[in-house]
Design a protein around this motif. Structure first.
Motif, PDB file in Angstrom:
ATOM      1  N   ASN A 156       0.861  -1.183   0.000  1.00  0.00           N
ATOM      2  CA  ASN A 156       0.000   0.000   0.000  1.00  0.00           C
ATOM      3  C   ASN A 156       0.899   1.235   0.000  1.00  0.00           C
ATOM      4  O   ASN A 156       1.451   1.625   1.028  1.00  0.00           O
ATOM      5  CB  ASN A 156      -0.905  -0.025   1.228  1.00  0.00           C
ATOM      6  CG  ASN A 156      -1.897   1.124   1.255  1.00  0.00           C
ATOM      7  OD1 ASN A 156      -1.566   2.230   0.844  1.00  0.00           O
ATOM      8  ND2 ASN A 156      -3.100   0.860   1.721  1.00  0.00           N
ATOM      9  N   GLY A 157       1.026   1.827  -1.179  1.00  0.00           N
ATOM     10  CA  GLY A 157       1.959   2.938  -1.339  1.00  0.00           C
ATOM     11  C   GLY A 157       1.611   4.127  -0.472  1.00  0.00           C
ATOM     12  O   GLY A 157       2.496   4.769   0.101  1.00  0.00           O
ATOM     13  N   TYR A 158       0.331   4.403  -0.352  1.00  0.00           N
ATOM     14  CA  TYR A 158      -0.078   5.541   0.472  1.00  0.00           C
ATOM     15  C   TYR A 158       0.270   5.288   1.938  1.00  0.00           C
ATOM     16  O   TYR A 158       0.831   6.148   2.607  1.00  0.00           O
ATOM     17  CB  TYR A 158      -1.579   5.775   0.327  1.00  0.00           C
ATOM     18  CG  TYR A 158      -2.084   6.921   1.154  1.00  0.00           C
ATOM     19  CD1 TYR A 158      -1.842   8.231   0.767  1.00  0.00           C
ATOM     20  CD2 TYR A 158      -2.785   6.696   2.330  1.00  0.00           C
ATOM     21  CE1 TYR A 158      -2.286   9.287   1.532  1.00  0.00           C
ATOM     22  CE2 TYR A 158      -3.238   7.754   3.105  1.00  0.00           C
ATOM     23  CZ  TYR A 158      -2.991   9.046   2.703  1.00  0.00           C
ATOM     24  OH  TYR A 158      -3.427  10.086   3.462  1.00  0.00           O
ATOM     25  N   LEU A 159      -0.035   4.089   2.391  1.00  0.00           N
ATOM     26  CA  LEU A 159       0.312   3.729   3.769  1.00  0.00           C
ATOM     27  C   LEU A 159       1.813   3.856   3.993  1.00  0.00           C
ATOM     28  O   LEU A 159       2.255   4.425   5.006  1.00  0.00           O
ATOM     29  CB  LEU A 159      -0.147   2.301   4.050  1.00  0.00           C
ATOM     30  CG  LEU A 159       0.277   1.701   5.390  1.00  0.00           C
ATOM     31  CD1 LEU A 159      -0.258   2.525   6.537  1.00  0.00           C
ATOM     32  CD2 LEU A 159      -0.187   0.256   5.493  1.00  0.00           C
ATOM     33  N   ALA A 160       2.585   3.369   3.042  1.00  0.00           N
ATOM     34  CA  ALA A 160       4.041   3.433   3.169  1.00  0.00           C
ATOM     35  C   ALA A 160       4.497   4.880   3.283  1.00  0.00           C
ATOM     36  O   ALA A 160       5.345   5.221   4.121  1.00  0.00           O
ATOM     37  CB  ALA A 160       4.693   2.751   1.968  1.00  0.00           C
ATOM     38  N   GLU A 161       3.911   5.752   2.475  1.00  0.00           N
ATOM     39  CA  GLU A 161       4.270   7.168   2.538  1.00  0.00           C
ATOM     40  C   GLU A 161       3.963   7.762   3.903  1.00  0.00           C
ATOM     41  O   GLU A 161       4.782   8.481   4.490  1.00  0.00           O
ATOM     42  CB  GLU A 161       3.491   7.958   1.483  1.00  0.00           C
ATOM     43  CG  GLU A 161       4.096   7.932   0.103  1.00  0.00           C
ATOM     44  CD  GLU A 161       3.208   8.669  -0.887  1.00  0.00           C
ATOM     45  OE1 GLU A 161       2.481   9.597  -0.471  1.00  0.00           O
ATOM     46  OE2 GLU A 161       3.228   8.313  -2.079  1.00  0.00           O
ATOM     47  N   GLN A 162       2.780   7.477   4.388  1.00  0.00           N
ATOM     48  CA  GLN A 162       2.370   8.031   5.674  1.00  0.00           C
ATOM     49  C   GLN A 162       3.286   7.532   6.785  1.00  0.00           C
ATOM     50  O   GLN A 162       3.709   8.298   7.656  1.00  0.00           O
ATOM     51  CB  GLN A 162       0.926   7.646   5.978  1.00  0.00           C
ATOM     52  CG  GLN A 162      -0.100   8.221   5.030  1.00  0.00           C
ATOM     53  CD  GLN A 162      -0.051   9.721   4.958  1.00  0.00           C
ATOM     54  OE1 GLN A 162       0.375  10.298   3.962  1.00  0.00           O
ATOM     55  NE2 GLN A 162      -0.442  10.380   6.034  1.00  0.00           N
TER      56      GLN A 162
ATOM     57  N   ILE B  87      -7.606   5.245  -9.225  1.00  0.00           N
ATOM     58  CA  ILE B  87      -8.376   4.304  -8.414  1.00  0.00           C
ATOM     59  C   ILE B  87      -7.498   3.506  -7.453  1.00  0.00           C
ATOM     60  O   ILE B  87      -7.845   3.378  -6.278  1.00  0.00           O
ATOM     61  CB  ILE B  87      -9.182   3.354  -9.321  1.00  0.00           C
ATOM     62  CG1 ILE B  87      -9.967   4.167 -10.357  1.00  0.00           C
ATOM     63  CG2 ILE B  87     -10.122   2.516  -8.480  1.00  0.00           C
ATOM     64  CD1 ILE B  87     -10.906   5.160  -9.752  1.00  0.00           C
ATOM     65  N   PRO B  88      -6.365   2.970  -7.895  1.00  0.00           N
ATOM     66  CA  PRO B  88      -5.571   2.166  -6.959  1.00  0.00           C
ATOM     67  C   PRO B  88      -5.150   2.968  -5.724  1.00  0.00           C
ATOM     68  O   PRO B  88      -5.291   2.507  -4.592  1.00  0.00           O
ATOM     69  CB  PRO B  88      -4.348   1.758  -7.785  1.00  0.00           C
ATOM     70  CG  PRO B  88      -4.776   1.880  -9.204  1.00  0.00           C
ATOM     71  CD  PRO B  88      -5.749   3.000  -9.231  1.00  0.00           C
ATOM     72  N   ARG B  89      -4.675   4.175  -5.961  1.00  0.00           N
ATOM     73  CA  ARG B  89      -4.260   5.007  -4.842  1.00  0.00           C
ATOM     74  C   ARG B  89      -5.449   5.297  -3.929  1.00  0.00           C
ATOM     75  O   ARG B  89      -5.336   5.312  -2.705  1.00  0.00           O
ATOM     76  CB  ARG B  89      -3.648   6.306  -5.394  1.00  0.00           C
ATOM     77  CG  ARG B  89      -3.455   7.445  -4.413  1.00  0.00           C
ATOM     78  CD  ARG B  89      -2.602   7.098  -3.216  1.00  0.00           C
ATOM     79  NE  ARG B  89      -1.274   6.630  -3.535  1.00  0.00           N
ATOM     80  CZ  ARG B  89      -0.159   7.244  -3.183  1.00  0.00           C
ATOM     81  NH1 ARG B  89      -0.221   8.372  -2.516  1.00  0.00           N
ATOM     82  NH2 ARG B  89       1.006   6.724  -3.470  1.00  0.00           N
ATOM     83  N   LEU B  90      -6.587   5.513  -4.527  1.00  0.00           N
ATOM     84  CA  LEU B  90      -7.785   5.815  -3.747  1.00  0.00           C
ATOM     85  C   LEU B  90      -8.142   4.642  -2.849  1.00  0.00           C
ATOM     86  O   LEU B  90      -8.511   4.812  -1.677  1.00  0.00           O
ATOM     87  CB  LEU B  90      -8.929   6.114  -4.717  1.00  0.00           C
ATOM     88  CG  LEU B  90      -9.996   7.069  -4.251  1.00  0.00           C
ATOM     89  CD1 LEU B  90      -9.375   8.340  -3.712  1.00  0.00           C
ATOM     90  CD2 LEU B  90     -10.923   7.386  -5.401  1.00  0.00           C
TER      91      LEU B  90
END
Lengths: 240, 240
Positions: A156-162, B87-90
DNA sequence: TCAACGGTTTTTGTATACAAGAGAGGCGCG
DNA sequence: CGCGCCTCTCTTGTATACAAAAACCGTTGA
């Protein structure tokens, strides 16, 4: 450009920098992290401008970025101040960090690829080497890579960023408490459990192990500052 | 069309604003959220400056703040663009949101005060009223307050901030999927379960209920965009 | 002596001016 | 006719100039 040479005097890296403001932000981040500008310090725009040999404009832009990331606080018409995090807030942040990392571990159990498994093990071994050598700094960096391997493994790229962002925010404090007696050895043992759980795909165990791994850091930090109670507080002098 | 003489023409609130840049940021946030500037749009500084009757300086500062919050992307020397979330990021963001909310619920079970319990129930009843009246907009706002009551109840200010921030980021998408058939009724039923679990202090149940409440939203959204597959993509027309 | 008031000064916030990179379009060359 | 280079323009990024608000400081009055 101009003489940027002097400006990264305090930064380890020195890129050409498309925008000076961005380079300035990194430099200031570093300077705040290492304590050059302690919490509560007022960041005067003109002083910074003269120090970095640029105009106030890029300075302001850098300060705005820093305020967005929470490192400094901009009070309207009053200026920018290095944010005082305060122990309660810090504990809250560790609590959130623990949850983010636990989530990463849980997801990593199901989603990590073989190569990511290898990367995780390699990072773990680097930690072992640093611990064996008794080098806190080296361990600190290896530790960062270890955790980053788990972030990446979450898929999960967003999670990793956070997670990375918050880890970065807590960096100076985590670094402090690494000096606590035998923390390095304990940390390593916890890492081993985490690695085992992730490789075994036991998400419950991995989640719990990582959560407590971080929470322990928070608690140790709490103990640590309790020791320095007289040193930890005087920064609150702004309230007058 | 260009005659947005007053700058907060599109914002609901209108404060004096200590710094114009901050008001501009809020206005732009709103305008992006409501689709005035669709994803991928280039935000030209001079156009914005003329629109808002200010110079480029506060515009730039607002754009920098927006880039820090992730709503726009600043490409060096290329300008600012409304970020395309994809969509994936979302889905990743919904996954994180679910975890943050679950954490809030878990903590809220142990930490909520009596008055916070009352506030939660009041917020829930407001949701019921809006649902009964069949007003999606009213429900949307009541829903925000409901979730915020839980954030606050976590007793973790930092967590609450993060949750609020991400909720805000996902706002337009959540809003979209509220229109899905019977989503409002289902949402309300899930709320009821959440309230019950929190009031009973059953942290496991509350955590699970809230997590799936959010994950369902993400899935529904996924279904929703799948329906519009041809509409969702054309924004990627840069190559054309 | 202390507090309130007014002017001065410093500093932030905004506007304008200037420099330099990126993109578009035309021109020449293959 | 297609491709590449060069120029020209347009936009961003930075510097400087100006306005306004807040802090500072001395004065004055009680």
């Amino acid at each position: 450009m101009h003489k940027l040479s002097s400006m990264d005097a305090s930064t380890p890296s020195h890129k050409p920098a498309a925008r000076a403001a961005q380079a300035l932000r990194e430099t200031l981040e570093y300077d705040i992290a290492v304590g050059l500008y302690p919490p509560g310090t007022r960041l005067d725009e003109v002083s910074l401008a003269t120090r970095f040999q640029v105009s106030r404009t890029p300075i302001r832009e850098a300060l705005i970025e820093l305020s967005a990331s929470g490192l400094v606080e901009i009070r309207p018409r009053r200026g920018a101040f290095v944010r005082e995090i305060g122990i309660p807030r810090l504990i809250e942040m560790f609590e959130v960090m623990a949850e983010l990392e636990a989530m990463c571990a849980r997801l990593a159990c199901r989603r990590m690829t073989a190569s990511e498994h290898e990367a995780l093990q390699a990072a773990h071994e680097a930690c072992e080497a640093a611990a064996a050598a008794g080098e806190p700094d080296a361990y600190f960096h290896a530790n960062e890579k270890f955790h980053d391997a788990i972030y990446r493994g979450s898929g999960n790229g967003y999670l990793a960023e956070q997670a990375r962002s918050l880890q970065n925010r807590l960096k100076p404090y985590r670094r402090l408490q690494l000096r606590v007696r035998n923390r390095m050895g304990n940390s390593l043992a916890e890492h081993q459990q985490i690695v085992d759980a992730i490789l075994a795909g036991d998400d419950r165990k991995a989640e719990g192990a990582l959560r407590s791994h971080i929470l322990i850091q928070g608690e140790r930090f709490n103990d640590f500052v309790a020791t320095l109670s007289t040193v930890g507080e005087p920064a609150r002098s702004r309230a007058g």
